[in-house]
Motif scaffolding. Structure first.
Motif, PDB file in Angstrom:
ATOM      1  N   MET A 126      -5.711  10.338   3.014  1.00  0.00           N
ATOM      2  CA  MET A 126      -5.047   9.253   2.695  1.00  0.00           C
ATOM      3  C   MET A 126      -4.899   8.211   4.046  1.00  0.00           C
ATOM      4  SD  MET A 126      -1.174  10.047   2.255  1.00  0.00           S
ATOM      5  CE  MET A 126      -0.563   8.391   2.037  1.00  0.00           C
ATOM      6  N   PHE A 127      -4.882   7.104   3.938  1.00  0.00           N
ATOM      7  CA  PHE A 127      -4.543   6.234   5.009  1.00  0.00           C
ATOM      8  C   PHE A 127      -3.607   5.085   4.721  1.00  0.00           C
ATOM      9  CE2 PHE A 127      -5.140   2.056   7.186  1.00  0.00           C
ATOM     10  CZ  PHE A 127      -4.996   2.280   8.625  1.00  0.00           C
ATOM     11  N   TYR A 128      -2.678   4.835   5.595  1.00  0.00           N
ATOM     12  CA  TYR A 128      -1.826   3.730   5.174  1.00  0.00           C
ATOM     13  C   TYR A 128      -1.613   3.018   6.574  1.00  0.00           C
ATOM     14  CZ  TYR A 128       2.074   6.818   6.563  1.00  0.00           C
ATOM     15  OH  TYR A 128       2.962   7.540   7.176  1.00  0.00           O
ATOM     16  N   GLU A 129      -1.123   1.511   6.197  1.00  0.00           N
ATOM     17  CA  GLU A 129      -0.686   0.850   7.553  1.00  0.00           C
ATOM     18  C   GLU A 129       0.940   1.200   7.604  1.00  0.00           C
ATOM     19  OE1 GLU A 129      -1.579  -3.260   7.764  1.00  0.00           O
ATOM     20  OE2 GLU A 129      -3.871  -2.671   6.468  1.00  0.00           O
ATOM     21  N   THR A 130       1.381   1.320   8.793  1.00  0.00           N
ATOM     22  CA  THR A 130       2.585   1.864   9.141  1.00  0.00           C
ATOM     23  C   THR A 130       3.594   1.046   8.172  1.00  0.00           C
ATOM     24  OG1 THR A 130       2.724   0.370  10.997  1.00  0.00           O
ATOM     25  CG2 THR A 130       2.242   2.833  11.318  1.00  0.00           C
ATOM     26  N   ASP A 131       3.585  -0.273   8.048  1.00  0.00           N
ATOM     27  CA  ASP A 131       4.637  -1.061   7.309  1.00  0.00           C
ATOM     28  C   ASP A 131       4.136  -1.109   5.853  1.00  0.00           C
ATOM     29  OD1 ASP A 131       2.387  -2.386   7.571  1.00  0.00           O
ATOM     30  OD2 ASP A 131       3.207  -4.216   8.474  1.00  0.00           O
ATOM     31  N   ARG A 132       3.217  -0.308   5.310  1.00  0.00           N
ATOM     32  CA  ARG A 132       2.827  -0.298   3.758  1.00  0.00           C
ATOM     33  C   ARG A 132       2.653   1.078   3.420  1.00  0.00           C
ATOM     34  NH1 ARG A 132      -1.831  -5.215   4.010  1.00  0.00           N
ATOM     35  NH2 ARG A 132      -0.603  -6.949   4.608  1.00  0.00           N
TER      36      ARG A 132
END
Length: 201
Positions: free
Chosen positions: A1-7
């Motif tokens: 998985m990948f996510y942007e830190t604020d999402r």
């Protein structure tokens, strides 16, 4: 998985895993003395060694807390190794006490005087590092906005070491039983064993 830190998907990850991934971390158990003579002792999760010649260590305070304030005004601080036998006392020093009330006294810890600095050290800790402040950095985010965090960097100018933990000319870290900061609110670890691996030539 990948996510942007604020999402971050808070259904999948209700607790931010950042501190659990960058772990374990040594504890910055920092003692300081302000110019008024007030003494402070507090543990910091964001701490590490950052240089070897000369030896430099740094701790980051999320806000202008007493440790950062006293270190800046006095130009010095002491790092004390937090160990398993001292875990409850270390935890007690994280309490929010009124300024001027001694964390040493609150935690039932004896202090010992510094040699090169005026800040005291934790007498029961198997090792302490006396430091002179080299730099204070007000940290910023990628947009250049202040985060409110204060990074204090110090050069080690004196070492206190309990000779009971010296084995064959080396400091026996396993015997000293340091405790380490891990990911979530109450998570800590100890060192159970060391292994050696030679660097390639």
């Amino acid at each position: 998985m990948f996510y942007e830190t604020d999402r971050r998907d808070r259904a999948l990850l209700p607790h931010d895993p950042f501190k659990a991934m960058v772990a374990p971390r040594p504890i910055g158990w920092i003692s300081t003395r302000g110019l008024s003579g007030a003494v402070n002792l507090a543990p910091y999760s964001f701490f590490n060694a950052i240089g070897g010649a000369p030896p430099l260590i740094a701790f980051s305070s999320e806000g202008a807390k007493d440790s950062a304030t006293f270190a800046e005004e006095s130009g010095e601080f002491v790092w004390n190794l937090a160990t398993f036998p001292l875990r409850d006392a270390m935890n007690a020093t994280s309490a929010s006490l009124p300024r001027g009330k001694s964390e040493f006294e609150h935690a039932g810890l004896a202090s010992a005087p510094g040699v090169k600095v005026k800040a005291p050290r934790v007498a029961a800790s198997p090792c302490s590092l006396e430091c002179m402040v080299t730099e204070i950095v007000r940290l910023k985010d990628i947009s250049g906005q202040p985060m409110g965090a204060i990074l204090t960097i110090g050069q080690v100018v004196g070492v206190h070491l309990d000779e009971a933990f010296i084995r064959d000319g080396r400091f026996d870290l396993v015997a000293a039983q340091p405790i380490l900061r891990c990911g979530y609110a109450a998570d800590y670890a100890t060192i159970g064993a060391l292994f050696q691996m030679a660097r390639p030539g």
